[in-house]
Design a protein around this motif. Structure first.
Motif, PDB file in Angstrom:
ATOM      1  N   VAL A 121       0.834  -1.206   0.000  1.00 40.53           N
ATOM      2  CA  VAL A 121       0.000   0.000   0.000  1.00 40.53           C
ATOM      3  C   VAL A 121       0.866   1.253   0.000  1.00 40.53           C
ATOM      4  O   VAL A 121       0.668   2.173  -0.800  1.00 40.53           O
ATOM      5  CB  VAL A 121      -0.944  -0.001   1.223  1.00 40.53           C
ATOM      6  CG1 VAL A 121      -1.625   1.366   1.375  1.00 40.53           C
ATOM      7  CG2 VAL A 121      -1.993  -1.093   1.080  1.00 40.53           C
ATOM      8  N   ILE A 122       1.837   1.301   0.902  1.00 42.49           N
ATOM      9  CA  ILE A 122       2.708   2.481   1.005  1.00 42.49           C
ATOM     10  C   ILE A 122       3.487   2.682  -0.288  1.00 42.49           C
ATOM     11  O   ILE A 122       3.638   3.808  -0.784  1.00 42.49           O
ATOM     12  CB  ILE A 122       3.653   2.344   2.214  1.00 42.49           C
ATOM     13  CG1 ILE A 122       2.848   2.416   3.519  1.00 42.49           C
ATOM     14  CG2 ILE A 122       4.726   3.429   2.194  1.00 42.49           C
ATOM     15  CD1 ILE A 122       3.657   2.133   4.765  1.00 42.49           C
ATOM     16  N   SER A 123       3.958   1.586  -0.865  1.00 44.81           N
ATOM     17  CA  SER A 123       4.682   1.675  -2.135  1.00 44.81           C
ATOM     18  C   SER A 123       3.796   2.235  -3.234  1.00 44.81           C
ATOM     19  O   SER A 123       4.209   3.121  -4.001  1.00 44.81           O
ATOM     20  CB  SER A 123       5.205   0.288  -2.527  1.00 44.81           C
ATOM     21  OG  SER A 123       5.760   0.304  -3.821  1.00 44.81           O
ATOM     22  N   GLY A 124       2.562   1.729  -3.316  1.00 39.29           N
ATOM     23  CA  GLY A 124       1.645   2.202  -4.344  1.00 39.29           C
ATOM     24  C   GLY A 124       1.254   3.655  -4.155  1.00 39.29           C
ATOM     25  O   GLY A 124       1.191   4.427  -5.121  1.00 39.29           O
ATOM     26  N   LEU A 125       0.993   4.057  -2.912  1.00 38.10           N
ATOM     27  CA  LEU A 125       0.625   5.449  -2.650  1.00 38.10           C
ATOM     28  C   LEU A 125       1.782   6.380  -2.991  1.00 38.10           C
ATOM     29  O   LEU A 125       1.586   7.453  -3.584  1.00 38.10           O
ATOM     30  CB  LEU A 125       0.224   5.617  -1.179  1.00 38.10           C
ATOM     31  CG  LEU A 125      -1.064   4.907  -0.736  1.00 38.10           C
ATOM     32  CD1 LEU A 125      -1.292   5.105   0.765  1.00 38.10           C
ATOM     33  CD2 LEU A 125      -2.277   5.408  -1.520  1.00 38.10           C
TER      34      LEU A 125
END
Length: 328
Positions: free
Chosen positions: A255-259
């Motif tokens: 999630v953090i990578s995608g955001l």
């Protein structure tokens, strides 16, 4: 240089005591009848020779096995690659090693649960620990394994349950997000076929309902790849989202990578939480707010019960506590 002295064997003990190898084995394993004077001769010979019974051979004689099998249920062999499985195997190996019992890893395909019966019939298997357990897996456990099989998850009258209170941990995380001012909270779940994933979802729904807020639920599968894709789906469906609850740390790393790839700041724009408190959780940027999952302690308790033949007991539910870091 003299050759190293050979360790005495069971045959040596039998010869010194004037009995058969089978009789010596029965006496030293306390398995079966032998006359008192025969027992005295065998034990005296063993002491005189310095004989130490091999625990693996002794287990085979008793029929208790020399292998504890970690049975990982999943739709593909990729289930074996989960870091969670590595922790379980390591903890079980530390329990089994001093007893001369090895640990083996076995993939249980969703469509071939009869493998449990075949494992139960193997003489060298001392017991099983089930990972990713479902009701269908529990139903396939042979009665012959009673007391020698444990589940890291849901259990049954035949199979002891050693599990984490991920519902309680998820509740604490969602309440924390609400207390810090987040009002548009989405959740990326785990694989729906796993009962543990349902507990997290129910906990999330309950907190949102109590706060009078709508749920925003996207399906996940505990992987980083799906976490990245699910984060994008959340933003497409609910652009005003200000927090995302991941069902696992690995999900939340994705999630953090995608955001970050989409220019979204964590936690400035969207707060993110995970679950498991894996070692990487404290080392990411930002460090991950999560909830604990004492995998080693749970696996240790399960392996200890299986080796003792004492795996028919009330469920053991281990608590989970929130760990607040920078991401949420």
């Amino acid at each position: 240089m003299p050759a190293p002295q050979r360790a005495p064997t069971l045959v040596d003990v039998a010869r010194a005591a004037g009995v058969s190898r089978a009789t010596a084995s029965r006496v030293l394993a306390s398995n079966g009848y032998a006359a008192p004077h025969t027992r005295d001769r065998v034990t005296a010979a063993a002491d005189r020779l310095g004989y130490v019974p091999d625990p693996a051979a002794r287990a085979l004689v008793r029929g208790t096995g020399v292998r504890l099998v970690m049975v990982v249920h999943g739709t593909s062999p990729r289930a074996l690659d989960d870091p969670y499985v590595d922790q379980v195997v390591g903890a079980a190996a530390r329990v089994c090693g001093p007893h001369g019992v090895g640990v083996a890893l076995h993939w249980l395909p969703t469509r071939d649960l009869t493998q449990l019966r075949r494992l139960a019939e193997q003489r060298g298997v001392s017991g099983l620990i089930l990972v990713n357990t479902t009701p269908s897996v529990l139903a396939a456990v042979p009665p012959a394994l009673r007391g020698r099989v444990a589940s890291l998850g849901v259990g049954s009258p035949l199979v002891a349950s050693f599990d984490i209170d991920n519902g309680g941990g998820t509740t604490a995380l969602v309440e924390h997000l609400y207390a810090t001012g987040r009002r548009h909270i989405a959740m990326i779940s785990g694989s729906r076929w796993l009962p543990c994933a349902g507990r997290s979802v129910r906990a999330y729904r309950a907190v949102m309902r109590a706060a009078g807020l709508p749920t925003r639920l996207v399906r996940g599968d505990f992987t980083a790849d799906r976490g990245r894709a699910a984060a994008r789906e959340v933003l497409a469906r609910w652009p005003d989202t200000d927090a995302i609850v991941g069902a696992s740390d690995t999900t939340s790393f994705g999630v953090i990578s995608g955001l970050s790839r989409d220019g979204v700041q964590v936690p400035g724009d969207i707060a993110v939480t995970g679950f498991d408190d894996t070692p990487l959780a404290a080392m990411t940027t930002p460090s991950l707010t999560t909830s604990t999952h004492p995998v080693a302690g749970i696996a240790t308790a399960a392996a200890t019960a299986v080796l003792a033949g004492d795996a028919v007991r009330p469920p053991m539910l281990f608590p989970s506590r929130p760990v607040h870091r920078m991401s949420g």
